[in-house]
Design a protein around this motif. Structure first.
Motif, mmCIF file in Angstrom:
data_model
loop_
_atom_site.group_PDB
_atom_site.id
_atom_site.type_symbol
_atom_site.label_atom_id
_atom_site.label_comp_id
_atom_site.label_asym_id
_atom_site.label_seq_id
_atom_site.Cartn_x
_atom_site.Cartn_y
_atom_site.Cartn_z
ATOM 1 N N ALA A 248 4.240 7.412 2.199
ATOM 2 C CA ALA A 248 4.523 6.239 3.025
ATOM 3 C C ALA A 248 4.108 4.983 2.273
ATOM 4 N N HIS A 249 4.816 3.896 2.544
ATOM 5 C CA HIS A 249 4.517 2.611 1.935
ATOM 6 C C HIS A 249 4.357 1.566 3.030
ATOM 7 N N LEU B 270 0.846 -1.189 0.000
ATOM 8 C CA LEU B 270 0.000 0.000 0.000
ATOM 9 C C LEU B 270 0.877 1.233 0.000
ATOM 10 N N SER B 271 0.420 2.268 -0.695
ATOM 11 C CA SER B 271 1.138 3.538 -0.692
ATOM 12 C C SER B 271 0.175 4.659 -0.345
ATOM 13 N N GLU C 268 0.807 -5.504 17.336
ATOM 14 C CA GLU C 268 1.535 -6.730 17.645
ATOM 15 C C GLU C 268 1.344 -7.806 16.579
ATOM 16 N N SER C 269 0.138 -7.946 16.064
ATOM 17 C CA SER C 269 -0.169 -9.061 15.166
ATOM 18 C C SER C 269 0.473 -8.936 13.778
ATOM 19 N N VAL C 270 1.021 -7.782 13.446
ATOM 20 C CA VAL C 270 1.636 -7.611 12.131
ATOM 21 C C VAL C 270 3.154 -7.479 12.205
ATOM 22 N N LYS C 271 3.694 -7.433 13.406
ATOM 23 C CA LYS C 271 5.152 -7.324 13.558
ATOM 24 C C LYS C 271 5.829 -8.508 12.897
ATOM 25 N N GLY C 272 6.891 -8.214 12.139
ATOM 26 C CA GLY C 272 7.619 -9.262 11.438
ATOM 27 C C GLY C 272 7.030 -9.599 10.077
ATOM 28 N N ARG C 273 5.831 -9.112 9.792
ATOM 29 C CA ARG C 273 5.195 -9.378 8.490
ATOM 30 C C ARG C 273 4.999 -8.094 7.686
ATOM 31 N N PHE C 274 4.699 -6.996 8.354
ATOM 32 C CA PHE C 274 4.473 -5.714 7.689
ATOM 33 C C PHE C 274 5.671 -4.799 7.926
ATOM 34 N N THR C 275 5.992 -3.991 6.926
ATOM 35 C CA THR C 275 7.072 -3.013 7.040
ATOM 36 C C THR C 275 6.593 -1.676 6.494
ATOM 37 N N ILE C 276 6.684 -0.652 7.316
ATOM 38 C CA ILE C 276 6.297 0.688 6.873
ATOM 39 C C ILE C 276 7.560 1.488 6.594
ATOM 40 N N SER C 277 7.532 2.279 5.533
ATOM 41 C CA SER C 277 8.673 3.112 5.171
ATOM 42 C C SER C 277 8.148 4.432 4.637
ATOM 43 N N ARG C 278 9.040 5.381 4.457
ATOM 44 C CA ARG C 278 8.601 6.685 3.961
ATOM 45 C C ARG C 278 9.598 7.235 2.966
ATOM 46 N N THR D 29 7.035 8.146 11.784
ATOM 47 C CA THR D 29 7.156 9.584 11.971
ATOM 48 C C THR D 29 7.859 10.198 10.772
ATOM 49 N N LEU D 30 7.399 11.380 10.364
ATOM 50 C CA LEU D 30 7.955 11.997 9.169
ATOM 51 C C LEU D 30 9.363 12.535 9.415
ATOM 52 N N SER D 31 9.644 12.972 10.617
ATOM 53 C CA SER D 31 10.959 13.558 10.882
ATOM 54 C C SER D 31 12.025 12.497 11.120
#
Length: 122
Positions: A78-79, A19-20, A61-71, A51-53
């Motif tokens: 954000a992705h 997702l973006s 908790e249920s998505v840790k290790g499976r989802f990755t957020i980046s900017r 955080t943007l800065s």
């Protein structure tokens, strides 16, 4: 401020989606971008934020290790990379922006995207 989402769709369990969320307009550098989701028949829940800065990341908790957020800081985008998806990840996902210190409280979000549906089949 407008938040425009892209991505989502239908995927089999174990698959991946990205997702973006692109923000336009004036947004504070003290804000965070993130996602909430609304599963069928359930309450809205926090998924992830960044955080943007400083680029600090937070996950439910249920998505840790499976989802990755980046900017992408310059583009204020954000992705959310979602791997090893499970049927319980099925929901409408909403991008949201707001103060970083309350990143997981949907009531504190100032801006929302239009939502994108993610369906994970078993």
């Amino acid at each position: 401020v407008q938040l425009v989402e892209s991505g989502g769709g239908l995927v089999q369990a174990g698959g991946s989606l990205t997702l973006s969320c692109a923000a336009s307009g004036s947004i504070s550098s003290h804000d965070s971008l993130g996602w909430f989701r609304l599963p069928p028949g359930k309450e809205r829940e926090f998924v992830a934020a960044i955080t943007l800065s400083g680029g600090n990341t937070y996950y439910r908790e249920s998505v840790k290790g499976r989802f990755t957020i980046s900017r992408e800081k310059e583009k204020i985008t954000a992705h959310l990379q979602m791997d090893n998806l499970k049927p319980e990840d099925t929901a409408v996902y909403y991008c949201a922006a707001g103060p970083s210190f309350r990143y997981n409280d949907y009531r504190s979000r100032s801006y929302w995207g239009q939502g994108t549906r993610v369906t994970v089949s078993s």
